[in-house]
Design a protein around this motif. Structure first.
Motif, short mmCIF file in Angstrom:
data_model
loop_
_atom_site.label_atom_id
_atom_site.label_comp_id
_atom_site.label_asym_id
_atom_site.label_seq_id
_atom_site.Cartn_x
_atom_site.Cartn_y
_atom_site.Cartn_z
N GLU A 98 31.60 -4.84 27.26
CA GLU A 98 31.53 -5.22 25.92
C GLU A 98 32.07 -7.25 25.92
N SER A 99 30.33 -7.40 25.19
CA SER A 99 31.05 -9.11 25.04
C SER A 99 31.19 -9.45 23.83
N GLN A 100 31.43 -10.84 24.10
CA GLN A 100 31.94 -11.49 22.81
C GLN A 100 30.55 -12.33 22.33
N PHE A 101 30.21 -12.89 21.54
CA PHE A 101 29.39 -14.38 20.77
C PHE A 101 29.59 -14.86 19.53
N ILE A 102 28.65 -15.85 19.31
CA ILE A 102 28.60 -16.48 18.13
C ILE A 102 28.05 -16.76 17.51
N ILE A 103 28.08 -16.49 16.08
CA ILE A 103 26.67 -16.49 15.52
C ILE A 103 26.93 -17.90 14.33
N LYS A 104 26.52 -19.19 14.64
CA LYS A 104 27.05 -19.73 14.12
C LYS A 104 26.04 -20.78 12.69
N VAL A 105 26.52 -20.52 11.17
CA VAL A 105 26.05 -20.63 10.44
C VAL A 105 25.22 -22.63 10.04
N GLN A 106 23.83 -22.67 9.91
CA GLN A 106 23.38 -23.93 9.89
C GLN A 106 23.34 -24.85 9.37
N ASP A 107 23.94 -25.63 8.75
CA ASP A 107 24.43 -26.23 7.76
C ASP A 107 22.93 -27.35 6.79
N VAL A 108 22.86 -27.15 5.46
CA VAL A 108 21.99 -27.39 4.77
C VAL A 108 22.23 -28.56 3.57
N ASN A 109 21.97 -29.60 3.46
CA ASN A 109 22.79 -30.15 1.80
C ASN A 109 22.75 -30.02 0.80
N ASP A 110 23.80 -29.17 0.60
CA ASP A 110 23.88 -28.42 -0.72
C ASP A 110 25.12 -28.79 -1.24
N ASN A 111 25.60 -30.07 -1.31
CA ASN A 111 27.21 -30.26 -2.18
C ASN A 111 27.04 -31.47 -1.85
#
Length: 815
Positions: free
Chosen positions: A142-155
């Motif tokens: 078993e291996s661990q990985f990351i899913i990164k949320v990419q930013d958009v200009n919404d604030n």
């Protein structure tokens, strides 16, 4: 396909097992480019000495706020073990697995099924497994990985501390920092320009500016004047994307308050002022107020007033009211219209605190002229001296001049003055004053020993206007003359022992004199020549004291119990005064220490004491007798005025006459008229008819009726004349039923008239059944001869005395 080309250039991680340890590590390798239509190529295993078992996948990114209808493709998992024959099954666990992210277990494709928000969660940590589809056993660790949320200009940017309030001094230099505004952007500052802000002013120019990058608000003009405008409202904007078009923005307000500096000198609204002052104003009275205007505020507007010059410089003074900043002109000396009718003052107003930066603009002070006009008033007379001291001898004859006072009218009319002495200060009328000249003379003989100093008040009144008066105090000191002879200081109680030695001092005398000579008191003591005593002698000690000494010869009580020694005391005045004082010396029997044991006071002393006691007792007896006479007289007069009623009569409005002895019934009431009791049922008779009947029936009954008739007539007359008085009843109670009653008896006992009545046939057998307590009563009502029961008990005189407890004698109800 374009997405796969992009992903092929990203790094991958290879999880390897270290030799000898069994630990797994991540290793990054570069993948070959994926051809369209081709599969994913694995890295060449020839570079390793052993066969590797590894995971190979792309690094995953996903855009936030995706608005598509289909699930968003994130990436693909792949293992070298997977030969594409469907024997490997992929499993995804961790944050958001199955709820946010889904995986195709055959191909390893990962999709996002919900919209993501980076500001809520920036990345997700997941774990990947590859299992054999048939055995469900892991084919890869078993291996661990990351899913990164990419930013958009919404604030958009936000000012969390706004709105702002700042203060800056007026007339501050250009560029003076006022306040720093700070905006925050929730977007990712490490990715793109979504969180890079730029500040600008939308409102507040040209007075203020803001630095675009730092948000520091500064002054833009040098002459900001608080007296012209004391506050400014600014609107500051923050815009992301470095202020480019399409960026989001937010704004806040900044209120800038200008603080005061002392940049304005005070000035008087007028160059000159004029006030009127009554000449009767008292010293320390505020007679005028002036005020200089200073547009500054607080300490910068505090003023100080002073009189520069003028002819009223010593007459008036000026102070500053700390609350109103007014100049208060106060009267320093009394005014006199007849002497001077106007005054001129030059008054300066200046700031207490001066800012040196603005001294170049001119002096921070102003000057005005104040003219004070004195108004004439009709003033009361004024004495030359409010307090005068005078002296007079106590031996001065009546009419001797003591001194004089002088008052004048300060007005131009110069009204004549009339003098008088205030009655309250001259109650005994020792002095008199001439109403025209003010000369004070004695009106009665004076005695310094009674009053040493007289304090009188002299009143001066204008004859033209008696309402105007002035007063002065005159203190008259009475000087002493030698008019009081000296006397013994106390009443001496002197004794001498029978065994006294010759020359022994038995008493030391001192004297007092009510006079007070200037050279002091000096007394001379001697024995009277007419009363020379052979038993005692006197020695003058030359210190205002004298000693009584014994002569040879001794003393015996049986020979002479009391010795009276005349002592002459004279003063040293010219002419001298003297007095003869009698000293009583008692002969006593003393012990060895000289203490008296028995003196046996002489008859004269006993007689004197007895006489004094008798006189005192007689005086007290007379006082008590007079007091008793007064009390009795007052009581008799009050008794004559008040109705003769008892306390019960006043409370219940009845007259109850009670008899405690057994009398003869109605036959024993010759002093009273029984007609009222015999005719109680008769109504409609007036008080006058009853009174006439009472009088006519009572007079022949007894010779003693004349004692009661005046009293009855007086009471009857009072009742007739008093319309508000309620009727009084007379209740007479008799404990013994007599004979001859016209009202007849209501009792069955001793009723001879009803002996043969039907009631006589009553049966009293029940009395025997009631027990031994009623046996005596049953015997009394025993069966008479011939049959039947008697109507009355058969009681003998002896039985009557024995039966009071057993028998209650009924009382005739005469009401």
């Amino acid at each position: 396909m374009d997405l796969l080309w992009f992903l092929s250039a990203l790094s991958v991680f290879t999880l390897q097992e270290r030799a000898g340890t069994g630990a797994m590590t991540l290793k990054s390798v570069l993948l070959r480019q994926l051809r369209p239509g081709g599969g994913a190529s694995a890295c060449s295993p020839a570079q390793h000495s052993r066969r590797r078992r590894s995971w190979v996948w792309n690094q995953f990114f996903v855009l936030e706020e995706f608005t598509g209808n289909d699930p968003l493709y994130v990436g693909k998992l792949h293992s070298d073990v997977d030969k594409g024959d469907g024997q490997v099954r992929y499993v995804l666990t961790g944050e958001g697995a199955a709820s946010i992210f889904s995986i195709d277990e055959s191909t390893g494709d990962i999709h996002a099924t919900r919209r993501l928000d980076r500001e809520q969660q920036a990345y997700y940590t997941l774990r990947a497994q590859a299992r054999n589809r048939d055995t469900n056993r892991l084919v890869e660790p078993e291996s661990q990985f990351i899913i990164k949320v990419q930013d958009v200009n919404d604030n958009e940017p936000k000012f969390l501390d706004g709105p702002y309030t700042a203060r800056v001094a007026e007339r501050s230099p250009v560029g003076t920092s006022v306040v720093t505004v700070v905006a925050t952007d929730a977007d990712d500052p490490t990715y793109g320009n979504s969180a890079r802000l730029m500040y600008s002013i939308l409102q507040g120019q040209p007075y203020f500016s803001v630095e675009p990058k730092t948000g520091v608000v500064r002054t833009a003009l040098p002459d900001l004047d608080r007296e012209v405008r004391d506050s400014h409202l600014l609107v500051v904007q923050a815009k992301d994307m470095i202020g480019q078009i399409g960026g989001l923005s937010g704004s806040t307000s900044v209120t800038v308050i200008l603080t005061d500096v002392n940049d304005n000198p005070p000035h008087f609204p007028r160059r000159s002022y004029q006030f009127s002052v009554r000449e009767s104003e008292l010293v320390s009275t505020v007679v005028a107020k002036i005020r200089a205007v200073d547009p500054d505020e607080g300490p910068n507007a505090e003023l100080d007033y002073r009189i520069l010059d003028g002819d009223g410089l010593g007459i008036f003074s000026i102070t500053t009211d700390s609350h109103t900043q007014e100049g208060l002109i106060t009267l320093h000396k009394n005014l006199d219209f007849e002497t001077k009718s106007s005054y001129m003052l030059r008054v300066e107003a200046s700031n207490l605190y001066v800012d040196a930066r603005f001294l170049s603009s001119g002096p921070f002070s102003d000057v005005a002229t104040v003219r004070l006009l004195v108004q004439n008033v009709d003033e009361p007379p004024v004495f030359h001296s409010s307090v005068s001291w005078m002296m007079v001898s106590e031996a001065a004859a009546v009419g001797t001049e003591v001194g004089s006072v002088l008052a004048r009218d300060p007005d131009a009319t110069n009204s004549p003055i009339r003098y008088s002495i205030d009655r309250q200060s001259n109650l005994e009328r020792y002095f008199h004053i001439d109403s025209g000249t003010g000369v004070i003379t004695t009106a009665q003989p004076l005695d310094r020993e009674t009053v040493a100093v007289h304090n009188i008040t002299v009143v001066a009144t204008e004859r033209l206007d008696p309402s105007l008066t002035g007063k002065a105090v005159v203190l008259i000191s009475v000087t002493d003359v030698n008019d009081n002879p000296p006397s013994l200081a106390i009443d001496y109680d002197t004794f001498v022992c029978e065994n006294s030695e010759p020359g022994q001092i038995v008493q030391t005398l001192s004297a007092v004199d009510r006079d007070e000579p200037e050279e002091g008191q000096h007394f001379l003591f001697s024995l009277s020549e007419a009363g020379q005593n052979l038993s005692f002698t006197l020695r003058d000690n030359k210190d205002n004291t004298a000693s009584i000494l014994t002569r040879p010869g001794g003393f015996l009580q049986r020979d002479q119990l009391l010795h009276l020694l005349p002592v002459v005391i004279s003063d040293s005045s010219r002419p001298p005064l003297s007095s003869t004082n009698t000293l009583s010396i008692t002969v006593c029997t003393c012990d060895a220490a000289g203490e008296p044991r028995s003196c046996r006071q002489g008859a004269p002393l006993l007689l004197l004491v007895s006489l004094q006691s008798a006189v005192t007792a007689a005086v007290l007896t007379c006082i008590l007798t007079l007091l008793g006479v007064v009390v009795v007289t007052a009581a008799i007069r009050r008794r004559r005025r008040d109705p003769l009623t008892v306390v019960a009569e006043r409370c219940v409005q009845e007259n109850i006459v009670c008899y405690d002895d057994e009398g003869g019934g109605e036959e024993d009431t010759e002093a009273f008229d029984m007609l009222a009791l015999r005719h109680l049922n008769t109504t409609g008779q007036s008080h006058q008819t009853q009174a006439r009947t009472l009088t006519s029936t009572s007079e022949p009954t007894s010779e003693g009726n004349w004692l009661f008739l005046p009293f009855i007539r007086e009471r009857l007359q009072q009742a007739d004349l008093d319309s508000a008085a309620p009727p009084f009843d007379s209740l007479q109670t008799y404990a013994f039923e007599g004979s001859g009653s016209s009202a007849a008896s209501l009792s069955s006992l001793n009723s001879l008239d009803s002996f043969n009545s039907q009631e006589c046939q009553q049966n009293y057998d029940l009395l025997k059944e009631w027990g031994p307590r009623f046996r005596k009563l049953a015997d009394l009502y025993g069966h008479r001869e011939g049959g039947g029961w008697p109507c009355s008990p058969q009681i003998t005189p002896v039985e009557w005395r024995q039966a009071p407890v057993l028998i209650q004698t009924p009382v005739d109800n005469q009401e």
